[in-house]
Design a protein around this motif. Structure first.
Motif, PDB file in Angstrom:
ATOM      1  N   VAL A 237       0.997  -1.244   0.140  1.00  0.00           N
ATOM      2  CA  VAL A 237       0.079  -0.010   0.033  1.00  0.00           C
ATOM      3  C   VAL A 237       0.814   1.260  -0.004  1.00  0.00           C
ATOM      4  O   VAL A 237       1.900   1.283   0.819  1.00  0.00           O
ATOM      5  CB  VAL A 237      -0.990   0.133   1.192  1.00  0.00           C
ATOM      6  CG1 VAL A 237      -1.748   1.404   1.406  1.00  0.00           C
ATOM      7  CG2 VAL A 237      -1.889  -1.273   1.258  1.00  0.00           C
ATOM      8  N   ILE A 238       0.675   2.158  -0.897  1.00  0.00           N
ATOM      9  CA  ILE A 238       1.515   3.241  -0.724  1.00  0.00           C
ATOM     10  C   ILE A 238       0.573   4.347  -1.014  1.00  0.00           C
ATOM     11  O   ILE A 238      -0.549   4.617  -1.001  1.00  0.00           O
ATOM     12  CB  ILE A 238       2.380   3.177  -2.436  1.00  0.00           C
ATOM     13  CG1 ILE A 238       1.501   3.513  -3.444  1.00  0.00           C
ATOM     14  CG2 ILE A 238       3.318   2.121  -2.331  1.00  0.00           C
ATOM     15  CD1 ILE A 238       2.235   3.830  -4.798  1.00  0.00           C
ATOM     16  N   LYS A 239       1.133   5.735  -0.916  1.00  0.00           N
ATOM     17  CA  LYS A 239       0.415   6.868  -0.762  1.00  0.00           C
ATOM     18  C   LYS A 239      -0.143   7.154  -2.159  1.00  0.00           C
ATOM     19  O   LYS A 239       0.613   7.091  -3.041  1.00  0.00           O
ATOM     20  CB  LYS A 239       1.476   8.100  -0.368  1.00  0.00           C
ATOM     21  CG  LYS A 239       1.875   8.030   0.971  1.00  0.00           C
ATOM     22  CD  LYS A 239       3.191   9.093   1.235  1.00  0.00           C
ATOM     23  CE  LYS A 239       4.043   8.754   2.453  1.00  0.00           C
ATOM     24  NZ  LYS A 239       5.230   9.569   2.606  1.00  0.00           N
ATOM     25  N   ALA A 240      -1.396   7.623  -2.116  1.00  0.00           N
ATOM     26  CA  ALA A 240      -2.261   7.769  -3.100  1.00  0.00           C
ATOM     27  C   ALA A 240      -1.400   8.694  -4.254  1.00  0.00           C
ATOM     28  O   ALA A 240      -1.704   8.487  -5.244  1.00  0.00           O
ATOM     29  CB  ALA A 240      -3.657   8.270  -2.992  1.00  0.00           C
ATOM     30  N   ASP A 241      -1.033   9.772  -3.670  1.00  0.00           N
ATOM     31  CA  ASP A 241      -0.470  10.968  -4.690  1.00  0.00           C
ATOM     32  C   ASP A 241       0.892  10.597  -5.352  1.00  0.00           C
ATOM     33  O   ASP A 241       1.556  11.351  -5.830  1.00  0.00           O
ATOM     34  CB  ASP A 241      -0.564  12.275  -3.897  1.00  0.00           C
ATOM     35  CG  ASP A 241       0.108  12.211  -2.471  1.00  0.00           C
ATOM     36  OD1 ASP A 241       0.421  11.232  -2.142  1.00  0.00           O
ATOM     37  OD2 ASP A 241      -0.170  13.449  -1.606  1.00  0.00           O
ATOM     38  N   GLU A 242       1.619   9.520  -4.794  1.00  0.00           N
ATOM     39  CA  GLU A 242       2.889   9.170  -5.183  1.00  0.00           C
ATOM     40  C   GLU A 242       2.706   8.101  -6.299  1.00  0.00           C
ATOM     41  O   GLU A 242       3.874   7.782  -6.821  1.00  0.00           O
ATOM     42  CB  GLU A 242       3.595   8.528  -3.946  1.00  0.00           C
ATOM     43  CG  GLU A 242       3.930   9.490  -3.104  1.00  0.00           C
ATOM     44  CD  GLU A 242       5.327  10.014  -3.305  1.00  0.00           C
ATOM     45  OE1 GLU A 242       5.673  10.404  -4.196  1.00  0.00           O
ATOM     46  OE2 GLU A 242       6.084  10.636  -2.226  1.00  0.00           O
ATOM     47  N   GLU A 243       1.638   7.808  -6.837  1.00  0.00           N
ATOM     48  CA  GLU A 243       1.484   6.510  -7.478  1.00  0.00           C
ATOM     49  C   GLU A 243       2.097   6.920  -9.061  1.00  0.00           C
ATOM     50  O   GLU A 243       2.886   6.106  -9.575  1.00  0.00           O
ATOM     51  CB  GLU A 243       0.107   6.009  -7.890  1.00  0.00           C
ATOM     52  CG  GLU A 243      -0.160   4.795  -8.641  1.00  0.00           C
ATOM     53  CD  GLU A 243      -1.328   4.740  -9.191  1.00  0.00           C
ATOM     54  OE1 GLU A 243      -2.395   5.320  -8.876  1.00  0.00           O
ATOM     55  OE2 GLU A 243      -1.527   3.819 -10.271  1.00  0.00           O
ATOM     56  N   TYR A 244       1.746   8.202  -9.428  1.00  0.00           N
ATOM     57  CA  TYR A 244       2.217   8.615 -10.868  1.00  0.00           C
ATOM     58  C   TYR A 244       3.686   8.574 -10.776  1.00  0.00           C
ATOM     59  O   TYR A 244       4.363   8.063 -11.803  1.00  0.00           O
ATOM     60  CB  TYR A 244       1.656  10.010 -11.268  1.00  0.00           C
ATOM     61  CG  TYR A 244       1.960  10.265 -12.517  1.00  0.00           C
ATOM     62  CD1 TYR A 244       1.527   9.786 -13.824  1.00  0.00           C
ATOM     63  CD2 TYR A 244       2.915  11.455 -12.713  1.00  0.00           C
ATOM     64  CE1 TYR A 244       2.110  10.271 -15.060  1.00  0.00           C
ATOM     65  CE2 TYR A 244       3.594  11.994 -13.898  1.00  0.00           C
ATOM     66  CZ  TYR A 244       2.893  11.187 -15.114  1.00  0.00           C
ATOM     67  OH  TYR A 244       3.364  11.808 -16.381  1.00  0.00           O
TER      68      TYR A 244
END
Lengths: 66, 483
Positions: free
Chosen positions: A39-46
């Motif tokens: 699970v990662i931070k949502a705004d880091e996906e890109y």
């Protein structure tokens, strides 16, 4: 009970190792679930996808480039 | 035994793989009233019959010349037990089109459809639904089929070429406003931030379809738009069907057309379905695009003639080396030889091939990782690339079995898989539950909603989708409020 917002990544274990080493430089992982899930931070996906692609690209050999 | 079972099941499975014609779902969504009005025209009935599957056609032909309804059991007695499923499917398909009246006891054709189709087959009547041929004009030469083909091809390729080059920053000839609007409405092209039209991923996929499918998907969009423009759908549909039954190379009079249909002349002229001497002309000729709407023959002159039409006559001999259909040779070393001088075909190939050399009648390129990845990132799938190569394979390639080198096919698929090494889903991670019972209880609820993406009992945590979060939170709050 806690609920944490994030993005669930499903990947193979090779990709996961790359992600873990990326995380050491610039932390983005919220929780390491198991061999295939993170699970990662949502705004880091890109950004993560970009860096991962560049990383994977290093390991490919192309006939065109030669 | 398994082999026998497998054999016997194949013939049954084949009809499922033949999909309905694209127009049929649209017709099915229309009201019975609309369809019955449409069935008043013999040409429409004949065209629809041609769009149906073989079994459906047979059902209709069986009932066509019967004066009265027959019991359902009589018809069912013709069907062997194995074919029961197929029969039921075919029957419900035609009932859905209101061609056969829905009844559990008796079977009969819709009376309007019956009399129109009879008329279509036997001739006679004065409905002029097959179009009224124009009076012969002694002063003017009748328009030749070559002219019509060239015109249709030029119109159609202008549309496709415009689409294909929009992504590459070139500025080819623009199709008319009507066509541009249609492309935009069908989601094949779009503007981003008020810039020029850009091809979408649906548009890229569209380019790899056969001309027949392309034509119908645009016409379907046209039909949807016709509804919004308050055009009478029956008029629009029956005009399309009328065109599809007309004779290529003949001029028809526009006088007998309704106002709606006269308005359509202009639109269809832009798409290349109709040729007119002048915009104000009282006559029109359908092109091959129009006359093949409801049949299996290719809607455009085949590629070898195509190249000879679009270019000067001297190159005919060069391009005629390509067979009637295919022009692509793919070798095991990923090289692609395309025997074409058609700029459109070259542009389409350029979507997934790295071009190497170009000769007057031959383009040489290579399937490379980069070129395929570029195509994939445009939304084209590996299967579409492969099926395009199969559909346009050179006759010489057809001697091979399998047609395309397996290594290349596999590699294209692998390149696609490579892009999907990381799947992601936004949502919430639920953890640190106070007790196992708590965890089980909430998890059971989340599973009931079908929102669980990952779970682990020992860690006492699970991951739910974004959509499920409001429900789960409400559930937990209600529970902690109650206890």
């Amino acid at each position: 009970m806690r609920a944490i917002k994030g993005v669930l990544l499903t990947c193979d274990s090779a990709v996961k190792q790359i992600l873990l080493s990326m995380n050491e430089k610039d932390p983005f992982i919220i929780e390491d679930l198991d061999d295939y899930h993170l699970v990662i931070k949502a705004d880091e996906e890109y950004r993560v996808r970009k860096v991962l692609e560049a990383e994977l690209e290093k390991n490919t050999y192309s006939l065109e480039a030669s | 035994m398994p082999s026998i079972q497998a054999l016997s099941s194949t013939p049954l499975d084949i009809p499922h793989t033949v999909p309905d014609h694209a127009l049929l779902p649209f017709l099915r969504s229309q009201s019975q009233n609309t369809l019955t009005r449409l069935y008043q025209r013999p040409s429409s009935c004949l065209s629809i019959l041609r769009l149906l599957g073989p079994l459906q056609r047979q059902l209709i032909m069986n009932l066509l010349w019967l004066e009265s309804a027959i019991p359902v059991s009589t018809m069912a007695a013709w069907v062997v037990p194995d074919g029961k499923k197929l029969y039921n499917e075919a029957l419900s398909a035609v009932v859905g089109l209101h061609i056969i009246q829905n009844s559990t006891v008796k079977l009969a054709l819709n009376p309007t459809f019956k009399s129109s189709l009879r008329q279509a087959i036997t001739g006679g009547g004065t409905t002029s639904s097959f179009g009224v041929p124009a009076e012969k004009d002694e002063k003017r030469q009748p328009v030749g089929i070559d002219t019509l083909d060239a015109y249709a091809l030029e119109r159609w390729e202008t549309i496709l070429h415009y689409m294909v080059s929009s992504g590459q920053g070139q500025l080819p000839t623009k199709p008319s406003q009507g066509v541009l609007f249609l492309l935009q409405r069908s989601g094949l092209m779009q503007t981003t931030h008020g810039s020029a039209l850009q091809i979408t991923s649906a548009g890229f996929q569209f380019l790899l379809h056969s001309p027949h499918d392309q034509l119908w998907s645009l016409l379907l969009q046209y039909l949807h738009m016709a509804e919004e423009r308050q055009m009478d759908l029956v008029e629009v549909l029956s005009f399309l069907f009328m065109l599809s039954t007309m004779e290529l190379g003949r001029e028809y009079s526009a006088d007998s057309l309704s106002e709606t249909q006269k308005a359509m002349l202009e639109d269809l002229r832009d798409y290349g379905l109709i040729w007119q001497r002048k915009g104000s002309s009282k006559c029109f000729s359908p092109t091959r695009l129009a006359t093949t709407l409801t049949c299996l023959s290719p809607p455009l002159p085949t590629s070898s003639t195509a190249t000879s039409v679009t270019t000067s006559g001297t190159e005919v001999s060069l391009s005629s080396t390509a067979g009637p259909q295919g022009f692509i040779i793919l070798e095991t070393n990923y090289r692609v030889y395309a025997y074409t001088n058609n700029p459109l075909q070259t542009a389409v190939l350029n979507l997934f091939i790295t071009m190497k050399y170009r000769f007057p009648n031959l383009v040489v390129g290579m399937l490379t990782r980069e070129s395929v990845r570029k195509a994939l990132s445009n939304g084209i799938t590996a299967d579409q690339i492969i099926s395009y190569l199969v559909a346009h394979a050179h006759p010489q390639m057809r001697k091979n079995n399998p047609l395309l080198p397996v290594t290349v096919q596999d590699q294209i698929r692998l390149w696609e898989l490579e892009r999907n090494r990381l799947k992601s889903a936004e949502g919430f991670l639920y953890k640190d539950f106070a007790s196992q019972a708590d965890y089980d209880y909430v998890l059971a609820y989340a599973k009931q909603l079908g929102v669980v993406l990952w779970e682990n009992t020992t860690k006492r945590s699970f991951f739910g989708t974004l959509e499920g979060h409001a429900n789960i939170r409400g559930f937990i709050e209600r529970r902690s409020g109650a206890s």
